[in-house]
Design a protein around this motif. Structure first.
Motif, PDB file in Angstrom:
ATOM      1  N   MET A   1      13.566  47.816  49.405  1.00 19.68           N
ATOM      2  CA  MET A   1      14.949  47.955  49.833  1.00 19.68           C
ATOM      3  C   MET A   1      15.090  47.696  51.328  1.00 19.68           C
ATOM      4  O   MET A   1      16.140  47.347  51.807  1.00 19.68           O
ATOM      5  CB  MET A   1      15.472  49.358  49.512  1.00 19.68           C
ATOM      6  N   THR A   2      14.007  47.846  52.100  1.00 27.08           N
ATOM      7  CA  THR A   2      14.089  47.585  53.530  1.00 27.08           C
ATOM      8  C   THR A   2      14.435  46.130  53.809  1.00 27.08           C
ATOM      9  O   THR A   2      15.287  45.834  54.646  1.00 27.08           O
ATOM     10  CB  THR A   2      12.737  47.932  54.205  1.00 27.08           C
ATOM     11  N   VAL A   3      13.815  45.233  53.068  1.00 23.63           N
ATOM     12  CA  VAL A   3      14.105  43.807  53.254  1.00 23.63           C
ATOM     13  C   VAL A   3      15.564  43.533  52.977  1.00 23.63           C
ATOM     14  O   VAL A   3      16.233  42.832  53.723  1.00 23.63           O
ATOM     15  CB  VAL A   3      13.215  42.960  52.323  1.00 23.63           C
ATOM     16  N   LYS A   4      16.058  44.131  51.931  1.00 22.29           N
ATOM     17  CA  LYS A   4      17.450  43.920  51.547  1.00 22.29           C
ATOM     18  C   LYS A   4      18.393  44.260  52.688  1.00 22.29           C
ATOM     19  O   LYS A   4      19.245  43.480  53.056  1.00 22.29           O
ATOM     20  CB  LYS A   4      17.771  44.783  50.330  1.00 22.29           C
ATOM     21  N   TYR A   5      18.237  45.433  53.281  1.00 21.20           N
ATOM     22  CA  TYR A   5      19.234  45.850  54.255  1.00 21.20           C
ATOM     23  C   TYR A   5      18.984  45.293  55.644  1.00 21.20           C
ATOM     24  O   TYR A   5      19.907  45.143  56.429  1.00 21.20           O
ATOM     25  CB  TYR A   5      19.357  47.376  54.233  1.00 21.20           C
TER      26      TYR A   5
ATOM     27  N   ALA B   1      22.691  38.968  58.573  1.00 22.74           N
ATOM     28  CA  ALA B   1      23.790  38.110  58.126  1.00 22.74           C
ATOM     29  C   ALA B   1      25.085  38.530  58.787  1.00 22.74           C
ATOM     30  O   ALA B   1      25.884  37.698  59.192  1.00 22.74           O
ATOM     31  CB  ALA B   1      23.923  38.181  56.606  1.00 22.74           C
ATOM     32  N   GLU B   2      25.328  39.823  58.928  1.00 25.74           N
ATOM     33  CA  GLU B   2      26.579  40.293  59.481  1.00 25.74           C
ATOM     34  C   GLU B   2      26.631  40.136  60.987  1.00 25.74           C
ATOM     35  O   GLU B   2      27.683  40.256  61.596  1.00 25.74           O
ATOM     36  CB  GLU B   2      26.833  41.739  59.066  1.00 25.74           C
TER      37      GLU B   2
ATOM     38  N   ILE C   1      20.549  33.077  57.298  1.00 24.77           N
ATOM     39  CA  ILE C   1      19.314  33.352  56.578  1.00 24.77           C
ATOM     40  C   ILE C   1      19.226  32.326  55.463  1.00 24.77           C
ATOM     41  O   ILE C   1      19.943  32.421  54.465  1.00 24.77           O
ATOM     42  CB  ILE C   1      19.307  34.773  55.994  1.00 24.77           C
ATOM     43  N   PRO C   2      18.384  31.289  55.598  1.00 23.65           N
ATOM     44  CA  PRO C   2      18.345  30.230  54.586  1.00 23.65           C
ATOM     45  C   PRO C   2      17.837  30.736  53.252  1.00 23.65           C
ATOM     46  O   PRO C   2      17.100  31.713  53.172  1.00 23.65           O
ATOM     47  CB  PRO C   2      17.378  29.204  55.184  1.00 23.65           C
ATOM     48  N   LEU C   3      18.250  30.061  52.200  1.00 25.91           N
ATOM     49  CA  LEU C   3      17.766  30.388  50.866  1.00 25.91           C
ATOM     50  C   LEU C   3      16.265  30.171  50.784  1.00 25.91           C
ATOM     51  O   LEU C   3      15.721  29.270  51.409  1.00 25.91           O
ATOM     52  CB  LEU C   3      18.451  29.494  49.823  1.00 25.91           C
TER      53      LEU C   3
ATOM     54  N   GLY D   1      15.905  44.832  44.903  1.00 29.04           N
ATOM     55  CA  GLY D   1      17.159  44.750  45.629  1.00 29.04           C
ATOM     56  C   GLY D   1      17.609  43.303  45.737  1.00 29.04           C
ATOM     57  O   GLY D   1      17.438  42.510  44.817  1.00 29.04           O
ATOM     58  N   PHE D   2      18.190  42.947  46.889  1.00 32.14           N
ATOM     59  CA  PHE D   2      18.668  41.589  47.084  1.00 32.14           C
ATOM     60  C   PHE D   2      18.621  41.215  48.554  1.00 32.14           C
ATOM     61  O   PHE D   2      18.464  42.072  49.424  1.00 32.14           O
ATOM     62  CB  PHE D   2      20.104  41.414  46.529  1.00 32.14           C
ATOM     63  N   ARG D   3      18.759  39.920  48.805  1.00 33.35           N
ATOM     64  CA  ARG D   3      18.722  39.393  50.169  1.00 33.35           C
ATOM     65  C   ARG D   3      20.066  38.744  50.469  1.00 33.35           C
ATOM     66  O   ARG D   3      20.522  37.843  49.753  1.00 33.35           O
ATOM     67  CB  ARG D   3      17.606  38.357  50.302  1.00 33.35           C
ATOM     68  N   VAL D   4      20.734  39.221  51.507  1.00 33.25           N
ATOM     69  CA  VAL D   4      22.044  38.684  51.872  1.00 33.25           C
ATOM     70  C   VAL D   4      21.890  37.344  52.570  1.00 33.25           C
ATOM     71  O   VAL D   4      21.063  37.185  53.474  1.00 33.25           O
ATOM     72  CB  VAL D   4      22.798  39.675  52.779  1.00 33.25           C
ATOM     73  N   ILE D   5      22.676  36.362  52.136  1.00 34.90           N
ATOM     74  CA  ILE D   5      22.616  35.030  52.738  1.00 34.90           C
ATOM     75  C   ILE D   5      23.881  34.693  53.502  1.00 34.90           C
ATOM     76  O   ILE D   5      23.899  33.729  54.266  1.00 34.90           O
ATOM     77  CB  ILE D   5      22.322  33.943  51.683  1.00 34.90           C
TER      78      ILE D   5
END
Length: 373
Positions: free
Chosen positions: A1-5, A11-12, A17-19, A71-75
């Motif tokens: 989850m650390t990578v996700k946030y 991003a914000e 952050i490239p795919l 989790g997920f990675r924001v692009i």
């Protein structure tokens, strides 16, 4: 989850952050073989991005993300204050100016989703569209002008999505937590009872009680005034919210007696309080999201804001001119919650409804159990 946030924070702040596996931001190599190019193109096509949009009474916010290992990675991300619900404290219509501001922001969101090849999205609207007599007409205009389908969610759905988005910040030792989301037109609050069975369990299954208060920072500030706020005015706002909170506080009265009980807040109000407490020269999500605050520190920030005039609040880098007339209304809602559920621990979440939407869509697609990935 650390990578996700961490990815959300970058991003914000406008850093691309490239795919994964793409060559975004780098020149094409002339010596690449045709086979390598086909493999690279295939990876780009197989990547699946999700989008979550939260159109509230005050803000229009978008997150675009792709599944990660956990989790997920924001692009990509977008946020703009639109004040769609401006004036709803006195009437029941969205103003033309507010509609135009919101349409402009939604157009940016549409273009971002198109640029990132979003394959699945959920775009939700909350209290302003629920209350306004012309809310449905606004939804129809968004559909015809922008070809976007906004979903007006009910209060229970909004509360559950907010819990889903920030529940990963609950103290794993806490057997009871009050989670709240102070919005522009409403405030969602929920009681999470019991320990989570594991870190990826659906937190909504622990909700023992919830409520949606028909009051937020915009509507409260419009009724009581947000530019010049005397202590008597502030106490009047706290009392109004306390009355609205009474039914929930009676149902959840035993929450505060559980071991390791704490509050968990997600909203611009609590992140602002956290940023002011840290003395940030510029708001930094990575320092605020997940931070703990003690009761005396929260009280000190509120006291400081009560002793500040509008210009001083506007000059604070964690507030700004656009929110200087709303911050004390938010603090009044926070104070009412603190009085109803006394706790020396508040955890601050700079995450919420959008993250909850993304988590739910990815759960539905079973992305963490193999799924399409």
């Amino acid at each position: 989850m650390t990578v996700k946030y961490d990815a959300i924070a970058e991003a914000e702040e406008g850093r691309s952050i490239p795919l994964a596996g793409s060559d975004a931001g780098s020149p094409c190599r002339a010596d690449r073989s045709d086979e390598a190019a086909r493999r690279q193109s295939g990876r780009r096509r197989s990547a699946r991005s999700y989008a979550a949009l939260d159109l509230g009474t005050n803000n229009c916010r978008l997150l675009i993300a792709e599944p990660a290992h956990f989790g997920f990675r924001v692009i990509d991300a977008f946020s703009r204050i639109v004040r769609l619900g401006e004036g709803l404290g006195f009437g029941n219509h969205l103003s033309e100016d507010a509609i135009e501001r919101t349409i402009d922001a939604l157009r940016v969101c549409r273009d971002k989703m198109a640029a990132k090849d979003v394959l699945r999205a959920r775009l939700v609207a909350t209290e302003a569209c629920r209350l306004a007599a012309n809310g449905q007409a606004f939804i129809e205009r968004v559909r015809s002008d922008l070809e976007l389908e906004l979903e007006v969610v009910d209060r229970k759905t909004e509360a559950y999505l907010a819990v889903t988005g920030c529940a990963s910040l609950v103290d794993p030792q806490a057997q009871s937590v009050i989670v709240f989301d102070i919005g522009g037109g409403s405030t969602e609050i929920a009681w999470l009872d019991g320990l989570a069975p594991h870190m990826f369990a659906d937190p909504c299954k622990r909700i023992r009680a919830w409520d949606s208060l028909p009051v937020g920072v915009v509507t409260l500030a419009e009724r009581h005034g947000g530019v010049h706020v005397a202590r008597e005015t502030f106490e009047g706002m706290v009392e109004e919210v306390s009355e609205l909170l009474l039914d929930f506080s009676l149902v959840a009265a035993e929450a505060g007696r559980a071991p390791s009980f704490h509050l968990l807040g997600t909203s611009g109000t609590v992140t602002t309080v956290g940023g002011i407490h840290l003395g940030l020269a510029r708001y930094d999500r990575r320092r605020v999201d997940g931070m703990w605050m003690h009761g005396e520190d929260i009280s000190a920030v509120v006291e400081r804001l009560l002793n500040s005039d509008f210009d001083e609040r506007a000059a604070n880098p964690c507030i700004g001119k656009e929110r200087a007339d709303l911050v004390l209304a938010g603090c009044a809602i926070l104070e009412a919650i603190r009085r109803a559920f006394p706790s020396d621990r508040l955890r601050i979440a700079d995450r919420g409804l959008r993250e909850g939407i993304l988590m739910n869509m990815m759960r539905e697609d079973s992305v963490w159990r193999g799924g399409h990935r």
